[in-house]
Write a protein that holds these residues in place. Structure first.
Motif, PDB file in Angstrom:
ATOM      1  N   TYR A 126      12.692  10.779 -15.287  1.00 21.40           N
ATOM      2  CA  TYR A 126      11.963  12.024 -15.524  1.00 21.40           C
ATOM      3  C   TYR A 126      12.070  12.887 -14.265  1.00 21.40           C
ATOM      4  CZ  TYR A 126       9.916   9.701 -19.576  1.00 21.40           C
ATOM      5  OH  TYR A 126       9.736   9.047 -20.779  1.00 21.40           O
ATOM      6  N   PRO A 127      12.858  13.951 -14.300  1.00 20.98           N
ATOM      7  CA  PRO A 127      13.026  14.798 -13.114  1.00 20.98           C
ATOM      8  C   PRO A 127      11.720  15.395 -12.602  1.00 20.98           C
ATOM      9  CG  PRO A 127      14.719  15.274 -14.745  1.00 20.98           C
ATOM     10  CD  PRO A 127      13.730  14.372 -15.413  1.00 20.98           C
ATOM     11  N   THR A 128      10.791  15.677 -13.519  1.00 25.74           N
ATOM     12  CA  THR A 128       9.510  16.262 -13.124  1.00 25.74           C
ATOM     13  C   THR A 128       8.381  15.606 -13.903  1.00 25.74           C
ATOM     14  OG1 THR A 128       9.420  17.995 -14.820  1.00 25.74           O
ATOM     15  CG2 THR A 128      10.672  18.486 -12.803  1.00 25.74           C
ATOM     16  N   GLU A 129       7.167  15.873 -13.453  1.00 25.30           N
ATOM     17  CA  GLU A 129       5.988  15.351 -14.142  1.00 25.30           C
ATOM     18  C   GLU A 129       5.866  15.908 -15.556  1.00 25.30           C
ATOM     19  OE1 GLU A 129       3.428  16.772 -11.144  1.00 25.30           O
ATOM     20  OE2 GLU A 129       3.118  14.799 -10.216  1.00 25.30           O
ATOM     21  N   VAL A 130       6.394  17.099 -15.792  1.00 31.17           N
ATOM     22  CA  VAL A 130       6.286  17.725 -17.113  1.00 31.17           C
ATOM     23  C   VAL A 130       6.885  16.824 -18.181  1.00 31.17           C
ATOM     24  CG1 VAL A 130       6.991  19.674 -18.541  1.00 31.17           C
ATOM     25  CG2 VAL A 130       6.261  20.064 -16.173  1.00 31.17           C
ATOM     26  N   GLU A 131       8.094  16.309 -17.926  1.00 32.07           N
ATOM     27  CA  GLU A 131       8.766  15.439 -18.896  1.00 32.07           C
ATOM     28  C   GLU A 131       8.035  14.093 -19.029  1.00 32.07           C
ATOM     29  OE1 GLU A 131      12.113  18.032 -17.140  1.00 32.07           O
ATOM     30  OE2 GLU A 131      10.349  16.973 -16.388  1.00 32.07           O
ATOM     31  N   TYR A 132       7.575  13.579 -17.911  1.00 29.86           N
ATOM     32  CA  TYR A 132       6.842  12.306 -17.925  1.00 29.86           C
ATOM     33  C   TYR A 132       5.571  12.434 -18.758  1.00 29.86           C
ATOM     34  CZ  TYR A 132       3.718   8.666 -16.049  1.00 29.86           C
ATOM     35  OH  TYR A 132       2.815   7.635 -15.903  1.00 29.86           O
ATOM     36  N   PHE A 133       4.798  13.474 -18.488  1.00 33.13           N
ATOM     37  CA  PHE A 133       3.555  13.669 -19.223  1.00 33.13           C
ATOM     38  C   PHE A 133       3.819  13.944 -20.708  1.00 33.13           C
ATOM     39  CE2 PHE A 133       1.324  15.206 -15.131  1.00 33.13           C
ATOM     40  CZ  PHE A 133       0.851  13.935 -14.879  1.00 33.13           C
ATOM     41  N   ALA A 134       4.910  14.612 -21.025  1.00 34.84           N
ATOM     42  CA  ALA A 134       5.217  14.927 -22.423  1.00 34.84           C
ATOM     43  C   ALA A 134       5.445  13.657 -23.237  1.00 34.84           C
ATOM     44  CB  ALA A 134       6.445  15.833 -22.497  1.00 34.84           C
ATOM     45  N   ASP A 135       6.227  12.723 -22.699  1.00 34.67           N
ATOM     46  CA  ASP A 135       6.472  11.480 -23.431  1.00 34.67           C
ATOM     47  C   ASP A 135       5.228  10.600 -23.465  1.00 34.67           C
ATOM     48  OD1 ASP A 135       9.014  12.142 -24.126  1.00 34.67           O
ATOM     49  OD2 ASP A 135      10.022  10.721 -22.782  1.00 34.67           O
ATOM     50  N   ARG A 148       0.820  -1.215   0.000  1.00 35.46           N
ATOM     51  CA  ARG A 148       0.000   0.000   0.000  1.00 35.46           C
ATOM     52  C   ARG A 148       0.856   1.268   0.000  1.00 35.46           C
ATOM     53  NH1 ARG A 148      -4.079  -0.212   4.606  1.00 35.46           N
ATOM     54  NH2 ARG A 148      -4.304   2.012   4.254  1.00 35.46           N
ATOM     55  N   GLU A 149       2.137   1.148   0.374  1.00 34.77           N
ATOM     56  CA  GLU A 149       3.005   2.324   0.365  1.00 34.77           C
ATOM     57  C   GLU A 149       3.240   2.856  -1.046  1.00 34.77           C
ATOM     58  OE1 GLU A 149       5.574  -1.227  -0.316  1.00 34.77           O
ATOM     59  OE2 GLU A 149       3.992  -0.727   1.133  1.00 34.77           O
ATOM     60  N   LEU A 150       2.967   2.037  -2.054  1.00 37.35           N
ATOM     61  CA  LEU A 150       3.151   2.454  -3.444  1.00 37.35           C
ATOM     62  C   LEU A 150       1.953   3.242  -3.959  1.00 37.35           C
ATOM     63  CD1 LEU A 150       5.197   2.153  -5.802  1.00 37.35           C
ATOM     64  CD2 LEU A 150       3.946   0.100  -6.501  1.00 37.35           C
ATOM     65  N   PHE A 151       0.844   3.187  -3.231  1.00 34.82           N
ATOM     66  CA  PHE A 151      -0.407   3.768  -3.689  1.00 34.82           C
ATOM     67  C   PHE A 151      -0.794   5.019  -2.907  1.00 34.82           C
ATOM     68  CE2 PHE A 151      -0.657  -0.710  -4.830  1.00 34.82           C
ATOM     69  CZ  PHE A 151      -1.179  -0.673  -6.120  1.00 34.82           C
ATOM     70  N   LYS A 152      -1.667   5.796  -3.509  1.00 34.89           N
ATOM     71  CA  LYS A 152      -2.287   6.934  -2.842  1.00 34.89           C
ATOM     72  C   LYS A 152      -3.636   6.485  -2.296  1.00 34.89           C
ATOM     73  CE  LYS A 152       0.996   9.820  -3.542  1.00 34.89           C
ATOM     74  NZ  LYS A 152       1.775  10.291  -2.378  1.00 34.89           N
ATOM     75  N   ARG A 169      -2.967   7.048  -9.202  1.00 35.59           N
ATOM     76  CA  ARG A 169      -2.880   5.962  -8.233  1.00 35.59           C
ATOM     77  C   ARG A 169      -1.575   5.978  -7.443  1.00 35.59           C
ATOM     78  NH1 ARG A 169      -6.829   2.388  -9.932  1.00 35.59           N
ATOM     79  NH2 ARG A 169      -5.964   0.447  -9.133  1.00 35.59           N
ATOM     80  N   HIS A 170      -0.495   6.449  -8.101  1.00 38.97           N
ATOM     81  CA  HIS A 170       0.823   6.344  -7.478  1.00 38.97           C
ATOM     82  C   HIS A 170       1.490   7.679  -7.175  1.00 38.97           C
ATOM     83  CE1 HIS A 170       0.567   2.092  -8.085  1.00 38.97           C
ATOM     84  NE2 HIS A 170       0.555   2.194  -9.391  1.00 38.97           N
ATOM     85  N   GLY A 171       1.011   8.766  -7.728  1.00 43.24           N
ATOM     86  CA  GLY A 171       1.608  10.063  -7.448  1.00 43.24           C
ATOM     87  C   GLY A 171       3.087  10.093  -7.758  1.00 43.24           C
ATOM     88  N   GLU A 172       3.898  10.490  -6.779  1.00 39.34           N
ATOM     89  CA  GLU A 172       5.342  10.607  -6.987  1.00 39.34           C
ATOM     90  C   GLU A 172       6.012   9.257  -7.228  1.00 39.34           C
ATOM     91  OE1 GLU A 172       4.804  10.204  -2.485  1.00 39.34           O
ATOM     92  OE2 GLU A 172       3.785  11.174  -4.183  1.00 39.34           O
ATOM     93  N   HIS A 173       5.298   8.149  -6.968  1.00 45.09           N
ATOM     94  CA  HIS A 173       5.852   6.825  -7.224  1.00 45.09           C
ATOM     95  C   HIS A 173       5.570   6.342  -8.647  1.00 45.09           C
ATOM     96  CE1 HIS A 173       6.477   6.723  -2.944  1.00 45.09           C
ATOM     97  NE2 HIS A 173       5.178   6.725  -2.683  1.00 45.09           N
ATOM     98  N   ALA A 174       4.870   7.132  -9.433  1.00 46.08           N
ATOM     99  CA  ALA A 174       4.449   6.685 -10.762  1.00 46.08           C
ATOM    100  C   ALA A 174       5.612   6.551 -11.730  1.00 46.08           C
ATOM    101  CB  ALA A 174       3.405   7.643 -11.339  1.00 46.08           C
ATOM    102  N   PHE A 175       6.711   7.289 -11.501  1.00 46.10           N
ATOM    103  CA  PHE A 175       7.855   7.236 -12.403  1.00 46.10           C
ATOM    104  C   PHE A 175       9.134   7.510 -11.620  1.00 46.10           C
ATOM    105  CE2 PHE A 175       6.037  11.450 -12.381  1.00 46.10           C
ATOM    106  CZ  PHE A 175       7.119  12.291 -12.204  1.00 46.10           C
ATOM    107  N   SER A 176      10.237   7.008 -12.164  1.00 47.92           N
ATOM    108  CA  SER A 176      11.537   7.205 -11.515  1.00 47.92           C
ATOM    109  C   SER A 176      12.049   8.620 -11.777  1.00 47.92           C
ATOM    110  CB  SER A 176      12.555   6.196 -12.058  1.00 47.92           C
ATOM    111  OG  SER A 176      12.168   4.879 -11.744  1.00 47.92           O
TER     112      SER A 176
END
Length: 396
Positions: free
Chosen positions: A173-182, A92-96, A162-169
């Motif tokens: 991706y330093p920020t969500e901006v780069e993650y969402f862009a790809d 559950r620590e992986l989830f929001k 579901r995972h927030g800051e755990h959704a990507f390494s």
């Protein structure tokens, strides 16, 4: 993206249909290593053909494959996307825990998710995802009806909420901006591939946006230090980036519900007034498929925020239970909804009705096991959708 003003079809379905027993048995054999993938595909193909024939016979024009090749409605995108990794038996620590279905799984349903997915390297789309599903279904209809075939897509923010800051390494991706862009780039490539295959009707299945109507989730996000309005804005921008290159003759639909799990289980409540202005005016969808079968979705008042260029499909008929709704009640509710649409757009009821359609509130089987309805119940429900549509719209 050019906004379309026409409705899809008066009598609509959401996408997932009840799987035949033979298909469920063959998939169980495949999962147990008792048959080959080709043997399973043969059964899938026949089940889909039978389903499409029945949909056309009952009067549903925007046919789907019933999601018969999937276990869950969101399958097909992230599990085929390079950079995503499956995590089995996640803690559950992986989830929001403020996300309603996550809370439901861990606390109410007594069975945590068996697996989930997170991003561990750069996201890249390296193969077709939904095109094979679309092409087979399209092969089952007449050439001039291919444009009616609808394919359903996974919500792009599915794993992020579901995972927030755990959704990507963060080293990827330093920020969500780069993650969402790809992520958006991958969706643009998929939509372009579907268009090339002849697809003109897509529907994103997204219960998560409806969760932003839940005060319980909004309160939980606040307690966790998460800015819910900012996250909603991020998701709207993500959608707009996903569909920004869609040609003008490709209809983009967005389906919102509050959960459709085993035994008709739902996960959240709350009216659309929490999100309707942004949902209808800032997110570049043409058609909104909205749950309205129970009081938990609130009233029709938020439909006054619908721009005059967009369409709403009213999910007034429950896919969760076998009881059949009353046609006269459905007609009255459609007219009541039209009055709010008309009020917001400065239209007459008759003009507003041209931007409304009817469907069940969700798919019949968002997961392979499905809801507690029989196949006979399903076709009675879909028959009622068509019959009611004809009573309201003479051109249905």
């Amino acid at each position: 993206m050019t906004t379309k003003t026409s409705a899809p079809y008066r009598a609509e379905i959401i996408g997932s249909q009840k799987r035949p027993a033979l298909l469920l048995a063959k998939r169980a054999d495949y999962d147990a290593g008792k048959c080959t993938r080709d043997e399973l595909k043969t059964v899938e193909d026949q089940a889909i053909k039978d389903e499409v024939d029945k949909l056309l016979d009952v009067g549903i024009k925007a046919v789907t494959d019933g999601e018969f090749r999937r276990h869950m409605f969101f399958d097909g995108f992230f599990d085929n996307l390079d950079g995503m990794v499956e995590i089995k038996n996640p803690g559950r620590e992986l989830f929001k825990m403020y996300v309603p279905d996550i809370k439901g799984f861990f606390e109410s349903h007594a069975s945590k998710p068996a697996s989930t997915m997170v991003c561990r390297s750069k996201l890249r789309r390296t193969k077709p995802m939904y095109r094979p599903e679309f092409e087979y279904t399209a092969s089952l209809v007449k050439p001039d009806e291919v444009k009616n075939v609808k394919i359903t897509l996974a919500a792009p923010e599915w794993y992020h909420l579901r995972h927030g800051e755990h959704a990507f390494s963060k080293d990827v991706y330093p920020t969500e901006v780069e993650y969402f862009a790809d992520l958006a780039k991958a969706y643009r490539e998929e939509l372009a591939d579907l268009y090339d295959a002849g697809c003109r009707n897509v529907q994103f299945d997204d219960p998560l946006l409806a969760y932003f109507c839940s005060t319980a989730m909004l309160d939980g996000m606040k307690e966790d230090g998460v800015d819910a309005p900012k996250v909603l804005d991020q998701y709207i921008q993500l959608y707009n980036d996903c569909v920004r290159d869609v040609p003008s003759d490709m209809v983009i639909g967005l389906h919102l519900c509050r959960g459709n799990f085993k035994d008709g289980m739902h996960f959240s409540e709350g009216g659309y007034e929490h999100i309707s202005k942004k949902l209808f005016n800032e997110l570049n969808a043409n058609v909104y498929y909205l749950e309205y079968d129970t009081d938990r979705a609130g009233g029709f008042e938020p439909l006054a925020d619908l721009p005059a260029t967009k369409t709403v499909v009213l999910g007034l008929i429950s896919s969760k239970f076998p009881q059949l709704e009353n046609k006269e009640d459905l007609v009255e509710r459609i007219h009541r909804a039209a009055d709010f649409v008309a009020q917001g757009a400065g239209q007459t009821r008759e003009e507003a009705l041209e931007r409304l359609c009817l469907s069940p509130q969700c798919g019949i089987a968002s997961h392979a096991e499905g809801n507690p309805v029989s196949h006979d119940d399903v076709w009675k429900k879909l028959g009622l959708v068509v019959e009611t549509a004809k009573a309201v719209w003479s051109d249905a």
